[in-house]
Structures are given as C-alpha cells and as structure tokens.
Design an enzyme around this catalytic site. Structure first.
Site, PDB file in Angstrom:
ATOM      1  N   ALA A   1       0.835  -1.203   0.000  1.00 22.17           N
ATOM      2  CA  ALA A   1       0.000   0.000   0.000  1.00 22.17           C
ATOM      3  C   ALA A   1       0.871   1.255   0.000  1.00 22.17           C
ATOM      4  O   ALA A   1       0.510   2.267  -0.612  1.00 22.17           O
ATOM      5  CB  ALA A   1      -0.943   0.002   1.204  1.00 22.17           C
TER       6      ALA A   1
ATOM      7  N   GLY B   1       1.993   1.581  -3.498  1.00 22.05           N
ATOM      8  CA  GLY B   1       0.775   1.704  -4.298  1.00 22.05           C
ATOM      9  C   GLY B   1       0.154   3.083  -4.196  1.00 22.05           C
ATOM     10  O   GLY B   1      -0.382   3.611  -5.183  1.00 22.05           O
ATOM     11  N   ASP B   2       0.226   3.690  -3.020  1.00 18.52           N
ATOM     12  CA  ASP B   2      -0.291   5.046  -2.822  1.00 18.52           C
ATOM     13  C   ASP B   2       0.410   6.024  -3.764  1.00 18.52           C
ATOM     14  O   ASP B   2      -0.240   6.862  -4.397  1.00 18.52           O
ATOM     15  CB  ASP B   2      -0.088   5.460  -1.360  1.00 18.52           C
ATOM     16  N   ALA B   3       1.720   5.899  -3.884  1.00 20.42           N
ATOM     17  CA  ALA B   3       2.490   6.808  -4.746  1.00 20.42           C
ATOM     18  C   ALA B   3       2.162   6.586  -6.224  1.00 20.42           C
ATOM     19  O   ALA B   3       1.986   7.550  -6.975  1.00 20.42           O
ATOM     20  CB  ALA B   3       3.986   6.614  -4.497  1.00 20.42           C
TER      21      ALA B   3
END
Length: 151
Positions: free
Chosen positions: A29, A32-34
């Site tokens: 995550a 993945g957020d970036a």
C-alpha cells in the site's frame, strides 16, 4: 516489448529484489499510494493547463479514501482471484494510523486498493493498473464514435 516503469528503475539503479509476493500488504500500500497518485495526477493534468491549486483540489478529491472505495466497487467484478486476494490482504491489514476525514471502512478499502496497485506495480504490470483505474473512473468506455479512449 516495452519495459515497465519498475523494470526501468530496477535496471537503471541496479536494484535487486522487489518481488511483490515478499512484501506485507501495508508495504504494498505504501508504494501503491504513490503510483496511484501519479496516475491520478496524470488524469487531472490531461484536462489542460490550470493553477496548481486547482490540480491539487481535483486530484485530492480523486485520491481520498471515499473515492478509492468507489473505484474498488467499480473494479471488483473485473479482478482476478489473485488480485482480489491481494486487495483483501490490504483491506484487512491493521495499520497504525487512523483515518482522517474518512470512515474506517472506506479507509480500509482504500488501503486494499493501494495494496493492489503496489502489488501490480512491483509485478511490472502498469497496463493492468491503468486498465483498473480507467474502469474505476469510467475512462475506458467507448466514446460515442465507437472508438476506444486512448491512454
């Protein structure tokens, strides 16, 4: 075949490892957020030139937990078993942080989406990330002319 972004980074910087199956859901995550943010910012910029403040407001509305929950609801029928398993591992992870401006359920679903994006990114599958985000924001629909929307 064109290299994925992760392949270019790994080779260009001589990085080893980065097997998506070896990372915790919260680690997935994290990256993945970036990646999700980059895709969303690209979508927002495609609307044309505007002030940075307007870019920020638009992209913020698209990356907040409630928006990611809505993306998940749209992509869920299109997920493979493996993708759904990664999403559920992310959603069910107990993070040390609390949701700001979001319900706990929306926050957990957003974490699941980010974990899935991180997993796909580390697996070198940017095409799948773009496909799923396109589905989530209704950007993959055929135009009235019958032509597919180009990415």
């Amino acid at each position: 075949m064109e290299q994925s972004l992760i392949q270019k980074i790994k080779e260009g910087l001589y990085l080893d490892g980065l097997d998506p199956k070896s990372y915790s859901p919260l680690s997935l995550a994290y990256i993945g957020d970036a990646i999700y943010e980059i895709v969303i910012r690209t979508i927002v910029m495609s609307a044309g030139n505007m002030s940075v403040n307007k870019y920020h407001k638009k992209s913020s509305s698209m990356v907040k937990a409630s928006a990611q929950k809505e993306v998940f609801e749209k992509i869920e029928p299109f997920l493979t078993e493996e993708e759904m398993a990664v999403y559920k591992r992310g959603r069910n992870s107990k993070s040390g942080s609390v949701a700001k401006n979001a319900s706990m359920m929306d926050y957990r679903k957003a974490t699941g989406v980010e974990a899935l994006v991180g997993y796909l990114y580390l697996a070198g599958d940017m095409d799948r990330i773009i496909e799923l985000i396109g589905i989530g924001f209704d950007l993959n629909k055929k135009e009235e002319t019958g032509e597919e929307h180009e990415s």
